[in-house]
Design a protein around this motif. Sequence first.
Motif, PDB file in Angstrom:
ATOM      1  N   LYS A  58       0.856  -1.179   0.000  1.00  0.00           N
ATOM      2  CA  LYS A  58       0.000   0.000   0.000  1.00  0.00           C
ATOM      3  C   LYS A  58       0.893   1.231   0.000  1.00  0.00           C
ATOM      4  CE  LYS A  58      -3.808  -2.067   2.582  1.00  0.00           C
ATOM      5  NZ  LYS A  58      -4.680  -1.941   3.751  1.00  0.00           N
ATOM      6  N   PRO A  59       0.388   2.323  -0.479  1.00  0.00           N
ATOM      7  CA  PRO A  59       1.207   3.535  -0.458  1.00  0.00           C
ATOM      8  C   PRO A  59       1.439   3.985   0.983  1.00  0.00           C
ATOM      9  CG  PRO A  59      -0.994   4.001  -1.342  1.00  0.00           C
ATOM     10  CD  PRO A  59      -0.903   2.534  -1.128  1.00  0.00           C
ATOM     11  N   SER A  60       2.649   4.463   1.262  1.00  0.00           N
ATOM     12  CA  SER A  60       2.966   4.929   2.603  1.00  0.00           C
ATOM     13  C   SER A  60       2.897   6.450   2.640  1.00  0.00           C
ATOM     14  CB  SER A  60       4.354   4.443   3.012  1.00  0.00           C
ATOM     15  OG  SER A  60       5.321   4.945   2.120  1.00  0.00           O
ATOM     16  N   LEU A  61       3.097   6.982   3.840  1.00  0.00           N
ATOM     17  CA  LEU A  61       3.084   8.433   3.995  1.00  0.00           C
ATOM     18  C   LEU A  61       4.251   9.049   3.241  1.00  0.00           C
ATOM     19  CD1 LEU A  61       2.468   8.873   7.826  1.00  0.00           C
ATOM     20  CD2 LEU A  61       0.893   9.459   6.001  1.00  0.00           C
ATOM     21  N   PRO A  62       4.061  10.218   2.696  1.00  0.00           N
ATOM     22  CA  PRO A  62       5.206  10.923   2.130  1.00  0.00           C
ATOM     23  C   PRO A  62       6.199  11.246   3.261  1.00  0.00           C
ATOM     24  CG  PRO A  62       3.134  11.977   1.495  1.00  0.00           C
ATOM     25  CD  PRO A  62       2.808  10.927   2.499  1.00  0.00           C
ATOM     26  N   LEU A  67       7.693  12.820   8.850  1.00  0.00           N
ATOM     27  CA  LEU A  67       8.660  13.479   9.728  1.00  0.00           C
ATOM     28  C   LEU A  67       8.208  14.864  10.201  1.00  0.00           C
ATOM     29  CD1 LEU A  67      11.935  12.572   7.808  1.00  0.00           C
ATOM     30  CD2 LEU A  67      11.040  11.500   9.853  1.00  0.00           C
ATOM     31  N   ALA A  68       6.971  15.229   9.902  1.00  0.00           N
ATOM     32  CA  ALA A  68       6.491  16.576  10.208  1.00  0.00           C
ATOM     33  C   ALA A  68       6.607  16.928  11.694  1.00  0.00           C
ATOM     34  CB  ALA A  68       5.046  16.736   9.744  1.00  0.00           C
ATOM     35  N   ALA A  70       8.614  15.300  13.941  1.00  0.00           N
ATOM     36  CA  ALA A  70       9.843  14.770  14.531  1.00  0.00           C
ATOM     37  C   ALA A  70      10.608  15.896  15.212  1.00  0.00           C
ATOM     38  CB  ALA A  70      10.701  14.132  13.446  1.00  0.00           C
ATOM     39  N   PRO A  71      11.087  15.654  16.446  1.00  0.00           N
ATOM     40  CA  PRO A  71      11.848  16.695  17.122  1.00  0.00           C
ATOM     41  C   PRO A  71      13.190  16.961  16.428  1.00  0.00           C
ATOM     42  CG  PRO A  71      11.727  14.708  18.474  1.00  0.00           C
ATOM     43  CD  PRO A  71      10.884  14.476  17.275  1.00  0.00           C
ATOM     44  N   ALA A  72      13.738  15.951  15.791  1.00  0.00           N
ATOM     45  CA  ALA A  72      14.993  16.124  15.048  1.00  0.00           C
ATOM     46  C   ALA A  72      15.006  15.128  13.905  1.00  0.00           C
ATOM     47  CB  ALA A  72      16.187  15.891  15.962  1.00  0.00           C
ATOM     48  N   ARG A  73      15.635  15.501  12.819  1.00  0.00           N
ATOM     49  CA  ARG A  73      15.722  14.603  11.682  1.00  0.00           C
ATOM     50  C   ARG A  73      17.056  14.777  10.993  1.00  0.00           C
ATOM     51  NH1 ARG A  73      11.463  16.846   7.259  1.00  0.00           N
ATOM     52  NH2 ARG A  73      12.770  15.738   5.813  1.00  0.00           N
ATOM     53  N   PHE A  78      14.462   9.852  11.180  1.00  0.00           N
ATOM     54  CA  PHE A  78      14.398  10.448  12.512  1.00  0.00           C
ATOM     55  C   PHE A  78      15.805  10.472  13.077  1.00  0.00           C
ATOM     56  CE2 PHE A  78      10.131   8.694  12.034  1.00  0.00           C
ATOM     57  CZ  PHE A  78       9.345   9.730  12.522  1.00  0.00           C
ATOM     58  N   LYS A  79      16.166  11.541  13.773  1.00  0.00           N
ATOM     59  CA  LYS A  79      17.459  11.603  14.433  1.00  0.00           C
ATOM     60  C   LYS A  79      17.217  11.401  15.918  1.00  0.00           C
ATOM     61  CE  LYS A  79      21.554  14.412  15.028  1.00  0.00           C
ATOM     62  NZ  LYS A  79      22.193  15.699  14.784  1.00  0.00           N
TER      63      LYS A  79
END
Length: 85
Positions: A58-62, A67-68, A70-73, A78-79
């Motif tokens: 199935k298609p996944s999230l862009p 990562l919208a 995420a506290p750090a990337r 994800f970082k």
Amino acid sequence: MSLLGRLELTREEKQKYQAQLDDILKYMEMLEEVPTDDVEPMAGPVELYTPLREDEVKPSLPIEEALANAPARKGTSFKVPKVIE
């Protein structure tokens, strides 16, 4: 027994628990009389079954949406803080 378990029981508690343990042992003796030669060993009284479904692509999230918050990337990931030296 209560001495080995370091339990401080009153005389009434000892009598109560002795009667309960006697009942348990009598029940175990009853269970020993049940013929179990034709019974296969089992891990529990109910057979566990985990229904599986077919895998579907199935298609996944862009990446940006995933990562919208995420506290750090770092790039597309994800970082997180290093936990192993």
